[in-house]
Design a protein around this motif. Structure first.
Motif, short mmCIF file in Angstrom:
data_model
loop_
_atom_site.label_atom_id
_atom_site.label_comp_id
_atom_site.label_asym_id
_atom_site.label_seq_id
_atom_site.Cartn_x
_atom_site.Cartn_y
_atom_site.Cartn_z
N CYS A 167 52.76 -39.22 8.52
CA CYS A 167 52.48 -40.36 9.22
C CYS A 167 51.31 -39.55 10.30
CB CYS A 167 53.84 -40.63 10.10
SG CYS A 167 55.23 -41.19 8.91
N PRO A 168 50.46 -40.75 10.72
CA PRO A 168 49.76 -40.32 12.09
C PRO A 168 50.65 -40.41 13.16
CG PRO A 168 49.43 -42.40 11.34
CD PRO A 168 50.22 -42.08 10.06
N ASN A 169 50.17 -39.61 14.04
CA ASN A 169 51.01 -39.52 15.41
C ASN A 169 49.78 -39.46 16.57
OD1 ASN A 169 53.16 -38.87 16.66
ND2 ASN A 169 52.72 -36.92 16.92
N PRO A 170 49.93 -40.72 17.36
CA PRO A 170 50.50 -41.77 17.21
C PRO A 170 50.73 -42.56 16.21
CG PRO A 170 48.89 -41.93 18.73
CD PRO A 170 48.59 -40.69 18.24
N PHE B 110 54.53 -35.35 11.00
CA PHE B 110 53.58 -35.97 11.69
C PHE B 110 52.15 -35.19 12.00
CE2 PHE B 110 57.80 -37.36 13.38
CZ PHE B 110 57.60 -38.63 12.93
N ALA B 111 51.16 -35.94 11.59
CA ALA B 111 49.64 -35.50 11.44
C ALA B 111 49.01 -35.94 12.92
CB ALA B 111 48.91 -35.99 10.60
N ASP C 208 43.69 -33.65 11.60
CA ASP C 208 43.05 -32.61 10.91
C ASP C 208 43.85 -32.32 9.83
OD1 ASP C 208 41.87 -30.47 9.84
OD2 ASP C 208 42.34 -29.01 11.81
N TYR C 209 43.82 -32.84 8.55
CA TYR C 209 44.67 -32.76 7.51
C TYR C 209 44.39 -31.22 6.80
CZ TYR C 209 45.54 -37.75 7.85
OH TYR C 209 45.99 -39.00 8.19
N LYS C 210 43.33 -30.72 7.05
CA LYS C 210 43.23 -29.30 6.45
C LYS C 210 44.06 -28.25 7.13
CE LYS C 210 38.15 -29.56 5.22
NZ LYS C 210 37.82 -31.11 5.35
N SER C 211 44.64 -28.73 8.32
CA SER C 211 45.65 -27.74 8.98
C SER C 211 46.93 -27.68 8.45
CB SER C 211 45.42 -27.98 10.49
OG SER C 211 46.09 -29.27 10.78
N ILE C 212 47.30 -28.78 7.51
CA ILE C 212 48.61 -28.98 6.92
C ILE C 212 48.61 -27.87 6.08
CG2 ILE C 212 50.09 -30.53 5.88
CD1 ILE C 212 48.67 -32.63 7.21
#
Length: 409
Positions: free
Chosen positions: A128-131, A149-150, A161-165
């Motif tokens: 989920c995006p956050n917020p 939460f991203a 920053d999806y690369k950080s997941i």
């Protein structure tokens, strides 16, 4: 003891319930008329052509609706998507399904695509995006998954920053929610953003739910890029693992009609139709007839957009004097930092603004979760500029006066 779904215990109070609790012991200043910028409920008048279509098709109340919806409505939605995004028409029989507003479909989709037993090393995850819109979180929990939460990054135009997941997180992801234009940030994903998400979906096999209910309120000459449009541009002609959701609520000022659609991957649509047949979520034939009229007309949409353009052009400069805020890419929210002139939390700011000037705004921390060491909504407020321009300008004037008063204290 009464049996109850244990996942319900994971749900947090809705932001507006938290706001009610925040204001419980506050009496607003009676010198000012109440103005609410707290709830994103469109306040512009419903177009006459839609009202007329509703009353002209009241005979539809005498018939059970089809879960799949009428051929006329599915064709109308397909034609609108083709016009709006300059893409080939989707197959109305297999790639489009009417829904009772995007909210219920966003929730129900998770029940369709999540398989709790299929995730390695723990429960499946829903990114989920956050917020975020709190329905995403509730849908994840009640489908037997966990939200991940991203955090929105202001330096990336509020894109996570999806690369950080980490890879071990992605391996458990079965569904990713994305909102573009975003609630509350107003940010629109670029083609490069979509390319990254599609590549991750290909690698890990998760479904993307693209919430696009704010797509028709924007301030630039170029309309926001849509997920289906991005998919076609990247050669993903059958929209694998992509479901786009949209609604008439904001576009046409008819939130009470509860009319929207899902579109995209035909295999997912087929399973979603099966789920909805049992779920009992068919749209009234009367609403379907009025929806055809709404999707077929763009004149009222442009008139509505022009009102928002005028409103944001007047309100934003007033608020920029006292808050860290800018014109969003799209949508009808301003996502502002309150600590430009004052050192105060978002909750205290909202509470005192309500008490002293009778203006309601939503604390940003209520729209986000503590994740990865921060709450990305902290010290921010969301303002929904949904009323007519005069009321929004009055609210902006009061907010400016209130903040200057705090700064000089």
């Amino acid at each position: 003891m009464t049996p109850v779904n244990p996942f319900l215990n994971k749900l947090q109070p809705y932001p507006f319930e938290k706001l009610k609790q925040l204001f419980a012991d506050v009496k607003p200043n009676p010198e000012f008329k109440a103005i609410s910028l707290g709830i994103g409920e469109p306040k512009h008048p419903t177009p006459a052509l839609i009202k007329q279509a509703l009353t002209a098709h009241l005979d539809g109340l005498a018939s059970y609706p089809s879960t799949m919806g009428s051929e006329a409505l599915r064709a109308s939605i397909s034609q609108w998507l083709a016009r709006r995004y300059a893409i080939p028409a989707l197959d109305p029989a297999t790639q489009i399904l009417p829904v009772n507003g995007s909210r219920e479909a966003l929730f129900a989709l998770a029940q369709t695509v999540i398989t709790p037993a299929a995730a390695p090393n723990g429960l499946p995850l829903v990114i989920c995006p956050n917020p975020f819109y709190q329905i995403y979180e509730g849908a994840a929990y009640l489908a037997g998954a966990e939200p991940y939460f991203a955090n929105a990054d202001p330096a990336r135009n509020f894109s996570p920053d999806y690369k950080s997941i980490p890879a071990d997180v992605w391996s458990r992801v079965q569904l990713l929610y994305i909102c573009s234009p975003g609630n509350p940030t107003g940010a629109v994903l670029t083609l490069e953003d979509w390319k990254e998400l599609f590549e991750l979906s290909d690698r890990y096999g998760f479904v993307i739910a693209a919430d696009e209910c704010y797509s028709e309120i924007y301030f630039k000459a170029e309309a926001p890029l849509g997920s289906l449009q991005a998919a076609r541009a990247l050669g993903r002609d059958s929209y694998p693992r992509l479901i786009t959701l949209s609604s008439l609520s904001k576009r046409s000022n008819v939130p009470g009609m509860r009319s929207g659609f899902v579109a995209g991957d035909a295999e997912i649509i087929k399973k979603f139709l099966l789920y909805r047949t049992y779920h009992g979520s068919a749209m009234s034939p009367t609403i379907q007839s009025a929806s055809v009229v709404a999707w077929d007309d763009e004149v009222h949409v442009q008139e509505n957009r022009d009102k928002y353009i005028k409103k944001f052009a007047q309100v934003t400069p007033v608020l920029q004097e006292v808050l860290d805020v800018g014109l969003p890419d799209a949508g009808f929210y301003l996502w502002a930092k309150v600590d430009k002139l004052v050192s105060i939390s978002d909750t205290e700011y909202a509470k005192r603004l309500y008490q002293e000037y009778n203006v309601t705004v939503l604390p940003g921390s209520y729209l986000a979760r503590d994740a990865h060491g921060i709450n990305p909504g902290q010290n921010r407020i969301r303002m929904a500029l949904v009323a007519e321009v005069e009321e929004c300008m009055e609210a902006a004037t009061r907010i400016a006066a209130f903040t200057k008063k705090l700064a000089s204290a």
